[in-house]
Design an enzyme around this catalytic site. Structure first.
Site, PDB file in Angstrom:
ATOM      1  N   ASP A   1     -16.751   8.370  -0.768  1.00  0.00           N
ATOM      2  CA  ASP A   1     -15.432   8.152  -0.151  1.00  0.00           C
ATOM      3  C   ASP A   1     -15.008   9.492   0.439  1.00  0.00           C
ATOM      4  OD1 ASP A   1     -12.789   7.319   0.363  1.00  0.00           O
ATOM      5  OD2 ASP A   1     -12.132   7.589  -1.708  1.00  0.00           O
TER       6      ASP A   1
ATOM      7  N   HIS B   1      -7.607   0.865  -6.144  1.00  0.00           N
ATOM      8  CA  HIS B   1      -7.817   0.121  -4.890  1.00  0.00           C
ATOM      9  C   HIS B   1      -8.544  -1.191  -5.236  1.00  0.00           C
ATOM     10  CE1 HIS B   1      -7.968  -0.699  -0.778  1.00  0.00           C
ATOM     11  NE2 HIS B   1      -8.830   0.201  -0.339  1.00  0.00           N
TER      12      HIS B   1
ATOM     13  N   ARG C   1       0.862  -1.188   0.000  1.00  0.00           N
ATOM     14  CA  ARG C   1       0.000   0.000   0.000  1.00  0.00           C
ATOM     15  C   ARG C   1       0.889   1.224   0.000  1.00  0.00           C
ATOM     16  NH1 ARG C   1      -5.066   1.943   3.700  1.00  0.00           N
ATOM     17  NH2 ARG C   1      -6.053   0.517   2.239  1.00  0.00           N
TER      18      ARG C   1
ATOM     19  N   CYS D   1     -16.273   2.845   1.266  1.00  0.00           N
ATOM     20  CA  CYS D   1     -15.116   1.968   1.507  1.00  0.00           C
ATOM     21  C   CYS D   1     -14.605   2.102   2.940  1.00  0.00           C
ATOM     22  CB  CYS D   1     -14.006   2.276   0.512  1.00  0.00           C
ATOM     23  SG  CYS D   1     -13.515   4.012   0.503  1.00  0.00           S
TER      24      CYS D   1
ATOM     25  N   GLN E   1     -10.447  -3.558  -2.696  1.00  0.00           N
ATOM     26  CA  GLN E   1     -11.714  -2.959  -2.258  1.00  0.00           C
ATOM     27  C   GLN E   1     -12.835  -3.296  -3.249  1.00  0.00           C
ATOM     28  OE1 GLN E   1     -12.230  -0.706   0.615  1.00  0.00           O
ATOM     29  NE2 GLN E   1     -14.338  -1.217   0.105  1.00  0.00           N
TER      30      GLN E   1
ATOM     31  N   ARG F   1     -13.974  -7.353   2.934  1.00  0.00           N
ATOM     32  CA  ARG F   1     -12.576  -7.113   2.563  1.00  0.00           C
ATOM     33  C   ARG F   1     -11.734  -8.346   2.898  1.00  0.00           C
ATOM     34  NH1 ARG F   1     -10.334  -2.356   2.377  1.00  0.00           N
ATOM     35  NH2 ARG F   1      -8.856  -3.481   1.081  1.00  0.00           N
TER      36      ARG F   1
HETATM   37  N1   CP Z   1     -11.190   0.762   2.906  1.00  0.00           N
HETATM   38  C1   CP Z   1      -9.906   0.681   3.292  1.00  0.00           C
HETATM   39  O1   CP Z   1      -8.995   0.433   2.485  1.00  0.00           O
HETATM   40  O2   CP Z   1      -9.706   0.876   4.611  1.00  0.00           O
HETATM   41  P1   CP Z   1      -8.282   1.017   5.353  1.00  0.00           P
HETATM   42  O3   CP Z   1      -7.663   2.300   4.872  1.00  0.00           O
HETATM   43  O4   CP Z   1      -8.614   1.017   6.800  1.00  0.00           O
HETATM   44  O5   CP Z   1      -7.433  -0.162   4.956  1.00  0.00           O
HETATM   45  N1  NVA Z   2      -9.524   7.558  -1.313  1.00  0.00           N
HETATM   46  C1  NVA Z   2      -9.187   7.059  -0.007  1.00  0.00           C
HETATM   47  C2  NVA Z   2      -9.556   5.612   0.098  1.00  0.00           C
HETATM   48  C3  NVA Z   2      -9.349   5.010   1.466  1.00  0.00           C
HETATM   49  C4  NVA Z   2      -9.711   3.569   1.530  1.00  0.00           C
HETATM   50  C5  NVA Z   2      -7.708   7.273   0.238  1.00  0.00           C
HETATM   51  O1  NVA Z   2      -6.906   7.003  -0.661  1.00  0.00           O
HETATM   52  O2  NVA Z   2      -7.351   7.723   1.332  1.00  0.00           O
END
Ligand code: CP
Ligand code: NVA
Length: 327
Positions: A229, A133, A106, A270, A136, A315
């Site tokens: 989001d 993502h 990530r 999400c 997700q 998830r």
């Molecule tokens: N939705 C999601 O990716 O959550 P986190 O940032 O907590 O992993």
């Molecule tokens: N768009 C958000 C998604 C989090 C799961 C981010 O990148 O922070």
């Protein structure tokens, strides 16, 4: 379906049949988990989880899923390794690839996870980049299929910053699987033209439609799913809050937007979500701009909480399916 050795970097790399296979596998693994049936099919393997941005769901999903599959799990936090600062991604990949059977990443640019995959020699899974993502998406598709009993023909409306990872990925997922995708946002927040053109090609195959609509009442009309989001994503500077609030407040998912969708419509997110003052950032925004709730009102969030938290649970089951299939 043989996906062994494959990376999972974006849904663009997978056919609708392969995506369906992940969903079916996740459904089966979810049933096993709920029934207490062991599924330690990767006993003795080891995975590394690299997080250059923070996480609750994705990290816990990879950890729990890894353990359920019988694997050892090593977590590398945003500060706890040499990655990027003292060691290149290519070198890191060649080290970790010799020790681990799979690597989750990530972080920031998609090119970083692509580079990791190029050099690792073991499957690499994208746990979120600025652009995409994909894990997700599997959770979202599974949740939608569980709720509606189908995917094709449903209308999913994404409201908010549709240029970023969630908007991009939902457009790809809908285009691949035959859902009608609407980005409902100011025009400058629509996904980029190249990605739209790619998705139009997938849509031709699946029967999906893609629409880009600025008017909230027009965009949300007859929707089956209203999705949003956070307005400011991880890694973005605090200075953008003001412009996001100004631009995206009209696109907040509230009772009026939900009432304009189908009677049977659901709300999805999400997570994490800013729907009350129970977070540090939520309180800061309230003090600065007087807003008590942001991308979704607390009323809507709580009404659909069962779905949103089922989505979060999914998830884990879908990430498990990705590892089960690619290792
Ligand atoms: N939705 C999601 O990716 O959550 P986190 O940032 O907590 O992993
Ligand atoms: N768009 C958000 C998604 C989090 C799961 C981010 O990148 O922070």
């Amino acid at each position: 379906m043989d996906l062994k050795g494959k990376n999972f970097l974006t849904l663009k790399d997978f056919s609708p049949e392969e995506i369906m296979y992940f969903l079916d596998l996740a459904e089966d693994l979810k049933k096993k988990k709920h029934e207490g049936v062991a599924h330690r099919i990767h006993e003795g393997k080891n995975i590394a989880l690299i997080f250059e941005k923070t996480s609750t769901r994705t990290r816990c999903s990879f950890e729990v899923a890894g353990h359920d599959l019988g694997m050892g799990v090593t977590y590398l936090d945003p500060k706890g390794s040499q990655i990027g600062k003292k060691e290149s991604i290519a070198d890191t990949a060649r080290v970790l690839g010799r020790m681990f059977d799979g690597i989750e990443y990530r972080g920031y640019g998609q090119e970083i996870v692509e580079n990791l995959a190029k050099y690792a020699g073991v499957p690499v899974w994208n746990g979120l980049t600025n652009e995409y993502h994909p894990t997700q998406m599997l959770a979202d598709l599974l949740t939608i299929r569980e709720h509606f009993g189908k995917l094709k023909g449903l209308k999913l409306v994404y409201m908010g910053d549709a240029r970023y990872n969630m908007g991009n990925s939902l457009m790809i997922a809908c285009a691949k699987m035959g859902l009608d995708f609407v980005a409902c946002a100011p025009a400058e927040y629509f996904p980029n033209k190249e990605l739209v053109a790619e998705c139009q090609e997938y849509a031709k195959e699946s029967g999906a439609t893609l629409s880009f609509i600025e008017d909230v009442m027009e965009g949300t009309k007859d929707a089956d799913i209203l999705y949003t989001d956070v307005w400011v994503s991880m890694g973005e500077p605090d200075e953008v809050w003001k412009e996001r609030i100004d631009a995206l407040l009209p696109y907040q998912i509230n009772k009026k937007a939900m009432d304009n969708a189908k009677d049977t419509a659901i709300f999805m997110h999400c997570l994490p979500a800013f729907h009350d003052l129970e977070t540090e950032i939520g309180r800061e925004i309230y003090e600065k701009y007087g807003l008590r709730e942001m991308e979704v009102t607390d009323e809507v969030f709580e009404k659909y909480a069962d779905i949103v938290f089922e989505e979060a649970e999914n998830r884990m089951h879908t990430i498990k399916a990705v590892m089960a299939a690619t290792l």
